[in-house]
Enzyme design. Sequence first.
Site, PDB file in Angstrom:
ATOM      1  N   SER A  88      14.710 -65.870 -54.286  1.00  0.00           N
ATOM      2  CA  SER A  88      14.623 -67.419 -54.309  1.00  0.00           C
ATOM      3  C   SER A  88      13.592 -68.437 -54.135  1.00  0.00           C
ATOM      4  O   SER A  88      12.657 -67.488 -53.494  1.00  0.00           O
ATOM      5  CB  SER A  88      15.826 -67.870 -53.739  1.00  0.00           C
ATOM      6  OG  SER A  88      17.168 -67.140 -53.828  1.00  0.00           O
TER       7      SER A  88
HETATM    8  N1  SAH Z   1      18.362 -64.371 -51.043  1.00  0.00           N
HETATM    9  C1  SAH Z   1      18.027 -63.315 -52.001  1.00  0.00           C
HETATM   10  C2  SAH Z   1      18.618 -63.508 -53.430  1.00  0.00           C
HETATM   11  C3  SAH Z   1      18.747 -62.379 -54.004  1.00  0.00           C
HETATM   12  S1  SAH Z   1      19.616 -62.798 -55.379  1.00  0.00           S
HETATM   13  C4  SAH Z   1      16.710 -63.339 -52.051  1.00  0.00           C
HETATM   14  O1  SAH Z   1      15.849 -64.091 -51.900  1.00  0.00           O
HETATM   15  O2  SAH Z   1      16.087 -62.318 -52.275  1.00  0.00           O
HETATM   16  C5  SAH Z   1      21.242 -62.456 -55.189  1.00  0.00           C
HETATM   17  C6  SAH Z   1      21.765 -61.097 -54.922  1.00  0.00           C
HETATM   18  O3  SAH Z   1      23.015 -61.122 -54.813  1.00  0.00           O
HETATM   19  C7  SAH Z   1      21.261 -60.048 -55.762  1.00  0.00           C
HETATM   20  O4  SAH Z   1      20.316 -59.070 -55.113  1.00  0.00           O
HETATM   21  C8  SAH Z   1      22.605 -59.618 -56.385  1.00  0.00           C
HETATM   22  O5  SAH Z   1      22.423 -58.161 -56.703  1.00  0.00           O
HETATM   23  C9  SAH Z   1      23.273 -59.771 -54.972  1.00  0.00           C
HETATM   24  N2  SAH Z   1      24.982 -59.681 -55.660  1.00  0.00           N
HETATM   25  C10 SAH Z   1      25.731 -60.255 -56.496  1.00  0.00           C
HETATM   26  N3  SAH Z   1      27.011 -59.893 -56.468  1.00  0.00           N
HETATM   27  C11 SAH Z   1      26.986 -59.352 -55.367  1.00  0.00           C
HETATM   28  C12 SAH Z   1      28.121 -58.824 -54.520  1.00  0.00           C
HETATM   29  N4  SAH Z   1      29.721 -59.037 -55.133  1.00  0.00           N
HETATM   30  N5  SAH Z   1      28.034 -58.459 -53.347  1.00  0.00           N
HETATM   31  C13 SAH Z   1      26.723 -58.170 -52.693  1.00  0.00           C
HETATM   32  N6  SAH Z   1      25.583 -58.499 -53.728  1.00  0.00           N
HETATM   33  C14 SAH Z   1      25.901 -59.370 -54.512  1.00  0.00           C
END
Ligand code: SAH
Length: 218
Positions: free
Chosen positions: A66
């Site tokens: 993000s």
């Molecule tokens: N705050 C993180 C955002 C990553 S994007 C950063 O800045 O790096 C959101 C993440 O949520 C992705 O890696 C995706 O794989 C994960 N995600 C989506 N659904 C999920 C679930 N049910 N359980 C765990 N992770 C999940």
Amino acid sequence: MESPVGRQYKGARSRLIEELREKGVRDMSVLRALDLTPRHLFVPTGIRHRAYEDTALPIGSSQTISQPSVHARYLETLALKGTERVLEIGTGSGYQTVLLAHLAAQVFSVERIKALLDNAREAIKLCEVSNVSLMLGDGTYGWKAYAPYDAILVGAASPDVPQPLLDQLAEGGRLLVPVGSKDEQQLLLITRKGRTFNRETLTPVRFVPLLGDHGWNP
Ligand code: SAH
């Protein structure tokens, strides 16, 4: 940060902090956490030179890290004191996990994509924080073993608030979760008072989908 990884890109990191300040980030503990966390370790090596821009960047597996100002807004909203037990859903790059490690007592983070979790684990190790636990799995179930949590942050967008996350909130605990369609959502802040869950709508946001049994069907 005084370690060699901390010294790298120090100038670029300071400029990012200054930019965030200009954009209205005021919370000193949040700014300090951003200053302590080497974001370049959390993006693919080919785009490291862009790590200190205030933009979202691709991290592989169709996911993104993000925008720093989005992390800052999330973290300011929670106003953590340093004593909290925090659950993060969607570890992704692990960047926000380390920000949280600097702002709370204990951080538990769940990611569903193994390749991302493996990379995140490596990057987090280089940051020398010792209060982070990671788990591979469907975060829409939360992480029951360590519940209840004083704060829960969901970094992906859900059609509804996952019930297990409400169940795992401590008394007075706060849950930040983007809820809406796959294209646009509202960021909700839910606060638990006994059996009541107060819901506040904060701002329109755009996150990747939360895929799981209590989110979008994978
Ligand atoms: N705050 C993180 C955002 C990553 S994007 C950063 O800045 O790096 C959101 C993440 O949520 C992705 O890696 C995706 O794989 C994960 N995600 C989506 N659904 C999920 C679930 N049910 N359980 C765990 N992770 C999940």
